[in-house]
Motif scaffolding. Structure first.
Motif, PDB file in Angstrom:
ATOM      1  N   ALA A   1       0.835  -1.206   0.000  1.00 47.83           N
ATOM      2  CA  ALA A   1       0.000   0.000   0.000  1.00 47.83           C
ATOM      3  C   ALA A   1       0.869   1.255   0.000  1.00 47.83           C
ATOM      4  CB  ALA A   1      -0.939  -0.005   1.205  1.00 47.83           C
ATOM      5  N   LEU A   2       1.956   1.233   0.751  1.00 44.94           N
ATOM      6  CA  LEU A   2       2.878   2.376   0.755  1.00 44.94           C
ATOM      7  C   LEU A   2       3.462   2.588  -0.634  1.00 44.94           C
ATOM      8  CD1 LEU A   2       4.930   1.950   4.066  1.00 44.94           C
ATOM      9  CD2 LEU A   2       3.249   3.718   3.535  1.00 44.94           C
ATOM     10  N   GLU A   3       3.850   1.493  -1.272  1.00 45.88           N
ATOM     11  CA  GLU A   3       4.433   1.587  -2.605  1.00 45.88           C
ATOM     12  C   GLU A   3       3.423   2.163  -3.600  1.00 45.88           C
ATOM     13  OE1 GLU A   3       5.988  -1.570  -5.882  1.00 45.88           O
ATOM     14  OE2 GLU A   3       6.742  -1.849  -3.835  1.00 45.88           O
ATOM     15  N   LYS A   4       2.180   1.690  -3.531  1.00 42.62           N
ATOM     16  CA  LYS A   4       1.138   2.199  -4.427  1.00 42.62           C
ATOM     17  C   LYS A   4       0.888   3.681  -4.190  1.00 42.62           C
ATOM     18  CE  LYS A   4      -1.454  -2.058  -5.110  1.00 42.62           C
ATOM     19  NZ  LYS A   4      -2.711  -2.766  -4.847  1.00 42.62           N
ATOM     20  N   ALA A   5       1.007   4.120  -2.936  1.00 42.25           N
ATOM     21  CA  ALA A   5       0.786   5.527  -2.595  1.00 42.25           C
ATOM     22  C   ALA A   5       2.016   6.385  -2.892  1.00 42.25           C
ATOM     23  CB  ALA A   5       0.416   5.657  -1.123  1.00 42.25           C
ATOM     24  N   GLY A   6       3.122   5.750  -3.250  1.00 39.73           N
ATOM     25  CA  GLY A   6       4.340   6.495  -3.557  1.00 39.73           C
ATOM     26  C   GLY A   6       5.055   7.012  -2.331  1.00 39.73           C
ATOM     27  N   VAL A   7       4.878   6.335  -1.204  1.00 37.56           N
ATOM     28  CA  VAL A   7       5.519   6.751   0.050  1.00 37.56           C
ATOM     29  C   VAL A   7       6.697   5.815   0.323  1.00 37.56           C
ATOM     30  CG1 VAL A   7       5.204   7.049   2.535  1.00 37.56           C
ATOM     31  CG2 VAL A   7       3.339   7.600   0.966  1.00 37.56           C
TER      32      VAL A   7
END
Length: 65
Positions: free
Chosen positions: A36-42
């Motif tokens: 989820a972090l990766e998808k959000a670009g975080v």
């Protein structure tokens, strides 16, 4: 209540034992969170920096800083 979930006993020493599921029924939360972090670009670095800032703000609010 029976769930038919295979269990295992882990000996922690000093007479302490823990019973856990051999195959946990809960999905791997850590990998889902990272996804989820990766998808959000975080990035992990951004997350940790923000957590440190939140911790400092909360400490100030509680008079611990």
């Amino acid at each position: 209540m029976r769930t038919n979930t295979p269990l295992q006993v882990v000996d922690l020493g000093s007479g302490t034992f823990v019973v856990t599921e051999k195959e946990p029924q809960i999905p791997n939360i850590a990998s889902e969170f990272r996804g989820a972090l990766e998808k959000a670009g975080v990035t992990t670095e951004q997350l940790l920096e923000n957590l440190c800032e939140v911790k400092q703000e909360m400490a100030k609010e509680e008079g611990r800083a």
